[in-house]
Design an enzyme around this catalytic site. Sequence first.
Site, PDB file in Angstrom:
ATOM      1  CB  SER A 181      36.079  64.424  54.712  1.00 59.48           C
ATOM      2  OG  SER A 181      34.607  64.023  54.124  1.00 59.48           O
ATOM      3  CG  ASN A 182      32.673  60.402  56.190  1.00 60.44           C
ATOM      4  OD1 ASN A 182      32.370  59.972  55.117  1.00 60.44           O
ATOM      5  ND2 ASN A 182      32.386  61.543  57.086  1.00 60.44           N
TER       6      ASN A 182
END
Length: 403
Positions: A208-209
């Site tokens: 993810s981020n």
Amino acid sequence: MLAGKRILLGITGGIAAYKIPEFIRLLRAEGAEVKVVCTPQSLDFVTPLTLATTSGNPVVVSLFDAHSGTWVNHVELALWADVMVIAPLTANSLAGLVNGKTDNAVLVTALCTRCPVVLVPAMDHDMWEHQSTLNNIQKAEAMGYALMRPEYGALASGLIGQGRMPEPPAMLQFLTLFQQCHSWWKGKKVLISSGGTREAIDPVRFISNQSSGKMGVALAEAAYCAGAQVTLVRTRGSKMPYFKNINCIEVETALQMQSAISGMANEQDVICMAAAVADFRVDQPSLQKLKKKDQGLNHLIWVENPDILKGLAQENRPYFLLGFALESNGNVQDARLKLLQKGADALALNSLTDSGAGFGTDTNKMTLITHDSTYELSLKSKTEIAVEILNIVAECKLKSSQV
Ligand code: PMT
């Protein structure tokens, strides 16, 4: 942001009137000046002394005093206001308002206003859902009244349902944003994406981020307070909006986000892609946890995710398309190229090198690029940035409709 604003508060006879002194206190703490006009029925729920003490002004209940012959100049009171808020607004007073009745001080004053009037209806669930109320709400909106819809929750009757007046801090936030946003947004349908997508590697791991969802939520809240019908497609674990009437759809992956958005895109007036969408996903996430000793993590096969923004940029689209871009350097030329490549109408650029901007922060600094202009938005809260973005989009839409 409400400092110096003259707020005329109309109170009608519902149980939620007991929350109004707290609302007045919050307004005055912001520096607003408050005057109160109320119906005799509202005084069953809150006393004139409390309202006069909290507002610092005498309370108007009746326009005439039969004994002294004096009268309150309701026209002057209405023209004094920068904004009038009627909270709580009962079904009865709503019906009176949309039919031009003037049988109490709140209605007669509301009829004389030239400023925006915000209605905050509150009533029992079945009254709120009744066709006559729905018709009156529709009429009120068509007449130009702004509306803060009631929330779902516990009601005085003991029922649980829609009809509850929002809490005073939510009303304060609504009014603050309503005052700042362009009226073009009233009645518009807006879809906003927020947060960072998650792409599964195995049942316990994902890629993810750092997106928290704050920027997308700030846009959703500002658009909601400006009178838009807002859908927020947000990723799991990202920030939730404060206002319960924002329609939220939770997704996890880029593919889920794409499917949620594409199903509703053509109904929208504006789409804002504030989400940080993963460009890649694992081709076939393992159904079992990958073990370190098997070195499974070294053999992942990555495939490209669809570019949702680009996919939305079809010709003759009915909506204005706003993309976002997070770059390491904040180079405007690169962002302008990205705007063309993505085919959006505008692009909001934030840079990793600007402190206080981008992921996770409560503030942002942006450059908003359209095909013919560049707007520098200096470092401020994400809420203030959201208001500026919405106001620029509204101006762009108004300009294009004049061409
Ligand atoms: O959520 P916060 O913590 O508040 O942070 C806000 C933010 C930094 C996430 C936000 O301001 C922002 O910049 N969002 C876009 C980040 C991003 O993904 O930038 P990008 O340059 O990779 O993508 C450009 C645009 O294409 C974006 O509108 C993105 O939503 C869209 N995109 C990207 C990839 C993809 N597969 N599909 C897309 O639609």
